[in-house]
Motif scaffolding. Structure first.
Motif, PDB file in Angstrom:
ATOM      1  N   TYR A   3       2.665  12.028  -9.677  1.00  0.00           N
ATOM      2  CA  TYR A   3       2.198  13.404  -9.568  1.00  0.00           C
ATOM      3  C   TYR A   3       3.344  14.406  -9.808  1.00  0.00           C
ATOM      4  O   TYR A   3       3.188  15.441 -10.465  1.00  0.00           O
ATOM      5  N   ALA A   4       4.533  14.087  -9.236  1.00  0.00           N
ATOM      6  CA  ALA A   4       5.691  14.960  -9.401  1.00  0.00           C
ATOM      7  C   ALA A   4       6.099  15.048 -10.862  1.00  0.00           C
ATOM      8  O   ALA A   4       6.422  16.120 -11.379  1.00  0.00           O
ATOM      9  N   LYS A   5       6.086  13.890 -11.553  1.00  0.00           N
ATOM     10  CA  LYS A   5       6.419  13.891 -12.972  1.00  0.00           C
ATOM     11  C   LYS A   5       5.418  14.739 -13.761  1.00  0.00           C
ATOM     12  O   LYS A   5       5.785  15.509 -14.665  1.00  0.00           O
ATOM     13  N   ALA A   6       4.148  14.562 -13.434  1.00  0.00           N
ATOM     14  CA  ALA A   6       3.124  15.340 -14.144  1.00  0.00           C
ATOM     15  C   ALA A   6       3.290  16.836 -13.888  1.00  0.00           C
ATOM     16  O   ALA A   6       3.108  17.667 -14.777  1.00  0.00           O
ATOM     17  N   THR A  41       0.830  -1.211   0.000  1.00  0.00           N
ATOM     18  CA  THR A  41       0.000   0.000   0.000  1.00  0.00           C
ATOM     19  C   THR A  41       0.868   1.267   0.000  1.00  0.00           C
ATOM     20  O   THR A  41       0.645   2.218  -0.744  1.00  0.00           O
ATOM     21  N   LEU A  42       1.920   1.249   0.893  1.00  0.00           N
ATOM     22  CA  LEU A  42       2.803   2.412   0.955  1.00  0.00           C
ATOM     23  C   LEU A  42       3.568   2.596  -0.356  1.00  0.00           C
ATOM     24  O   LEU A  42       3.778   3.715  -0.839  1.00  0.00           O
ATOM     25  N   ASN A  89       4.586   5.591  -5.337  1.00  0.00           N
ATOM     26  CA  ASN A  89       4.568   5.592  -6.803  1.00  0.00           C
ATOM     27  C   ASN A  89       3.617   6.662  -7.337  1.00  0.00           C
ATOM     28  O   ASN A  89       3.901   7.352  -8.325  1.00  0.00           O
ATOM     29  N   GLN A  90       2.477   6.795  -6.650  1.00  0.00           N
ATOM     30  CA  GLN A  90       1.504   7.791  -7.094  1.00  0.00           C
ATOM     31  C   GLN A  90       2.043   9.209  -6.915  1.00  0.00           C
ATOM     32  O   GLN A  90       1.871  10.076  -7.773  1.00  0.00           O
ATOM     33  N   ASN A  91       2.728   9.431  -5.775  1.00  0.00           N
ATOM     34  CA  ASN A  91       3.346  10.752  -5.554  1.00  0.00           C
ATOM     35  C   ASN A  91       4.402  11.050  -6.617  1.00  0.00           C
ATOM     36  O   ASN A  91       4.528  12.181  -7.096  1.00  0.00           O
TER      37      ASN A  91
END
Length: 370
Positions: A55-58, A44-45, A50-52
């Motif tokens: 977001y940073a890449k985007a 989960t962590l 990975n999602q963060n």
């Protein structure tokens, strides 16, 4: 040992229960479960990290797009400003148009002024050399009578009338104008033919009221006449130069320039009578006065946001200064030539006279033979 082992088992059970509680809480809050592929807490962590990262890449990509858009917009703005500047630099302002038109009229007037001076000189030079048909051709007394008759005809004064001189039309409107420097230098543009004629007559009275009698016949062919004619040619050349200086002054004040609307407006602004034509000197004076005292010209120059207008005005004034300097050079050449003529006369005066040679005597032949 058994007690310790039992305690360790109990702690391990508590940790497992705590992990299960956390995973249960995560499953209830975020919907992650083993059946849904959520996995345990580590999974989960990891998914969160990975999602963060995604977001940073985007965010980086979005910032790059924003920066590219800002730079493109700035480049477009700079290009438009540059195009506007180019357009402004190719637009003639009214001030530039007036300066160009007025300058052209002044230059044309200068060429016409030279023609006027040549025309006057074509009349005065024959008078100086006492050509056939001119006053002094027959005798110097006729030259004197001619200049006196001219004065009595045009410039008769009260004293002349009291003396009983033959004043044809009585008291002249311009008495003694042939003796007054104002007739030649008093105005920038002669207003009419009468004033132009008075300027010419003043030049004649000043430089050469009458010419010496012409050398003719035996006066030219005799030995003495050969020396006299050389001096007469020098006289003619010096007098022509002296008269040319006065003639140039007269020509620069003779109407020769068709004034533009802006030049006529400048006449009105200066309190001068508005005229259709002016002399070369008058037109040049208007151009100089315009830059010094014209409120409309200064207001237009200061209100123009384009720096090009000021630069053109500066360049135009420099060109005008060079133009005036050129004519000053031509005038100075004439002055230097006059000084050279005066120096030459002084050198001849200081030169000792040649010793008089004895007259040869022819002895009489006393013999009777041939």
């Amino acid at each position: 040992m058994n007690a310790v082992a039992s305690k360790v088992v109990s702690v391990g059970t508590d940790v497992t229960n705590m992990q299960n509680a956390i995973e249960g809480k995560l499953a209830s809050e975020f919907g992650y479960s083993g059946a849904q592929g959520g996995g345990d807490l580590r999974t989960t962590l990891q998914n969160g990290f990975n999602q963060n990262a995604n977001y940073a890449k985007a965010a980086v990509g979005a910032n790059e797009q924003v920066a590219d858009a800002v730079l493109a917009d700035k480049a477009t703005e700079n290009l438009q400003n540059h195009q506007i500047q180019i357009q402004n630099n190719h637009v003639l302002t009214p001030q530039a148009c007036n300066a160009l038109t007025n300058g052209q009229s002044i230059v044309v007037g200068a060429h016409q002024t030279s023609g006027i001076a040549n025309s006057i000189e074509s009349v005065t030079d024959p008078v100086t050399i006492a050509a056939p048909g001119d006053p002094s051709y027959n005798s110097v007394s006729e030259g004197v009578a001619s200049i006196n008759a001219l004065h009595d005809l045009r410039y008769c004064s009260a004293q002349d009338m009291a003396a009983g001189l033959p004043c044809k039309d009585g008291l002249s409107p311009d008495p003694d104008a042939d003796q007054e420097a104002a007739s030649l230098l008093g105005v920038e543009t002669y207003p009419n033919q009468t004033s132009a004629t008075a300027a010419n007559d003043y030049s004649q009275t000043l430089i050469e009221p009458y010419a010496p009698a012409a050398l003719r016949g035996p006066a030219l062919t005799s030995l003495k006449g050969q020396f006299a004619v050389v001096k007469r040619r020098q006289y003619n050349a010096q007098m022509s130069l002296a008269r040319r200086v006065a003639t140039d002054i007269q020509a620069t004040r003779t109407p020769s320039v068709d004034l533009t609307a802006s030049q006529q407006a400048e006449q009105t602004a200066l309190g001068m009578p508005q005229t259709q034509t002016a002399s070369w000197l008058g037109a040049l004076t208007l151009a100089v006065d315009r830059r010094e005292s014209s409120t409309s010209w200064h207001a237009a120059l200061e209100s123009d946001p384009n720096a090009k207008t000021v630069l053109i005005s500066v360049a135009d004034e420099l060109a005008q200064s060079n133009y005036i300097a050129l004519h000053r050079l031509k005038s100075q050449q004439q002055t230097n030539l006059l000084l050279a003529s005066i120096l030459a006369d002084k050198a001849k005066v200081l030169l000792p006279s040649s010793a008089t040679l004895p007259t040869p005597q022819i002895a009489s032949n006393g013999g009777g033979g041939s």
